[in-house]
Design a protein around this motif. Structure first.
Motif, PDB file in Angstrom:
ATOM      1  N   VAL A  38       0.845  -1.200   0.000  1.00  0.00           N
ATOM      2  CA  VAL A  38       0.000   0.000   0.000  1.00  0.00           C
ATOM      3  C   VAL A  38       0.876   1.244   0.000  1.00  0.00           C
ATOM      4  O   VAL A  38       0.634   2.205  -0.741  1.00  0.00           O
ATOM      5  N   SER A  39       1.931   1.234   0.816  1.00  0.00           N
ATOM      6  CA  SER A  39       2.837   2.369   0.897  1.00  0.00           C
ATOM      7  C   SER A  39       3.538   2.601  -0.445  1.00  0.00           C
ATOM      8  O   SER A  39       3.647   3.741  -0.912  1.00  0.00           O
ATOM      9  N   GLU A  42       1.082   4.071  -3.014  1.00  0.00           N
ATOM     10  CA  GLU A  42       0.827   5.483  -2.748  1.00  0.00           C
ATOM     11  C   GLU A  42       1.987   6.341  -3.234  1.00  0.00           C
ATOM     12  O   GLU A  42       1.782   7.422  -3.791  1.00  0.00           O
ATOM     13  N   GLN A  43       3.211   5.874  -3.005  1.00  0.00           N
ATOM     14  CA  GLN A  43       4.377   6.630  -3.445  1.00  0.00           C
ATOM     15  C   GLN A  43       4.417   6.768  -4.971  1.00  0.00           C
ATOM     16  O   GLN A  43       4.901   7.761  -5.505  1.00  0.00           O
ATOM     17  N   GLY A  45       1.702   6.773  -6.844  1.00  0.00           N
ATOM     18  CA  GLY A  45       0.463   7.408  -7.281  1.00  0.00           C
ATOM     19  C   GLY A  45      -0.483   6.465  -7.998  1.00  0.00           C
ATOM     20  O   GLY A  45      -1.238   6.888  -8.878  1.00  0.00           O
ATOM     21  N   ASP A  47      -2.999   2.598  -7.463  1.00  0.00           N
ATOM     22  CA  ASP A  47      -3.588   1.762  -6.421  1.00  0.00           C
ATOM     23  C   ASP A  47      -2.854   0.424  -6.369  1.00  0.00           C
ATOM     24  O   ASP A  47      -2.044   0.082  -7.241  1.00  0.00           O
TER      25      ASP A  47
END
Length: 217
Positions: A38-39, A42-43, A45, A47
């Motif tokens: 997940v991290s 997110e980094q 951009g 899903d």
């Protein structure tokens, strides 16, 4: 299955990071891997599903590359084994040529072996030229020897990839500097319809090499 899916898609570094996180937390490796992905998503951009898809595609590409490399290795290994095999039911011919210095005086050596075990040798000094000139002259002299003794099913072995590739190359890919030798060699090969050319490493061409060296003495 979900844990295995994460394990398949993560790198060794990412797995080690997730294991450290799990040890410092509640010990749940799957949970730590989820949080890590997940991290990372997110980094970037995107899903997590997109990250999974990207990783899966990258893994497929890696597997395909590994398969290509494996097949290439198998082919090289088979070619190496084939170069070592000597069919004693055929005529066998080894040739070698050298120029010392390069360019310089050329010398050639060749060994012809018949299916009944009879053997003939060549060891000659042939003028001045490059190592490629010498190798081609060695091939030409060796083929003439085979024709003289009516070698019908013949395997010719040499350690010069340059010459063995050039003599069978299309005209556009062949060397213009060696065209006069190539034409002679091809004319002789036409008289040996059951002839095959095989590259061997120099270590397996010792007799022809020694005969070429003797001609220099």
């Amino acid at each position: 299955m979900e844990l295995q899916h994460y394990l398949d898609l993560c790198t060794k570094t990412e797995l080690a990071k997730a294991k450290r996180s799990a040890r410092l937390g509640d010990g749940d490796l799957l949970k730590a891997l989820r949080a890590l992905f997940v991290s990372m998503a997110e980094q970037q951009g995107i899903d997590v599903a997109q990250l999974f898809e990207s990783r899966a595609a990258e893994r497929r590409r890696h597997q395909q590359l590994q398969e290509v490399r494996r097949l290439a290795y198998v082919q090289r290994h088979q070619a190496k084994l084939a170069s070592r095999e000597i069919d004693l039911q055929r005529w066998n011919l080894w040739f070698d040529g050298s120029a010392h210095p390069n360019p310089g005086p050329c010398s050639i050596g060749a060994v012809l072996q018949a299916p009944d075990g009879s053997r003939w040798q060549l060891s000659q000094h042939l003028g001045h030229g490059s190592s490629s000139d010498a190798e081609y002259q060695a091939l030409i002299a060796a083929l003439k020897l085979a024709i003289t003794y009516k070698a019908d099913a013949l395997t010719v072995r040499g350690d010069s990839r340059v010459i063995l590739d050039d003599v069978v190359a299309q005209e556009a890919q062949a060397s213009s500097l060696l065209s006069h030798w190539r034409q002679q060699a091809r004319a002789l090969l036409q008289q040996l319809p059951h002839c095959e050319l095989v590259w061997i490493p120099r270590a397996r061409n010792v007799q022809a090499d020694q005969l070429a060296a003797q001609a220099r003495e």
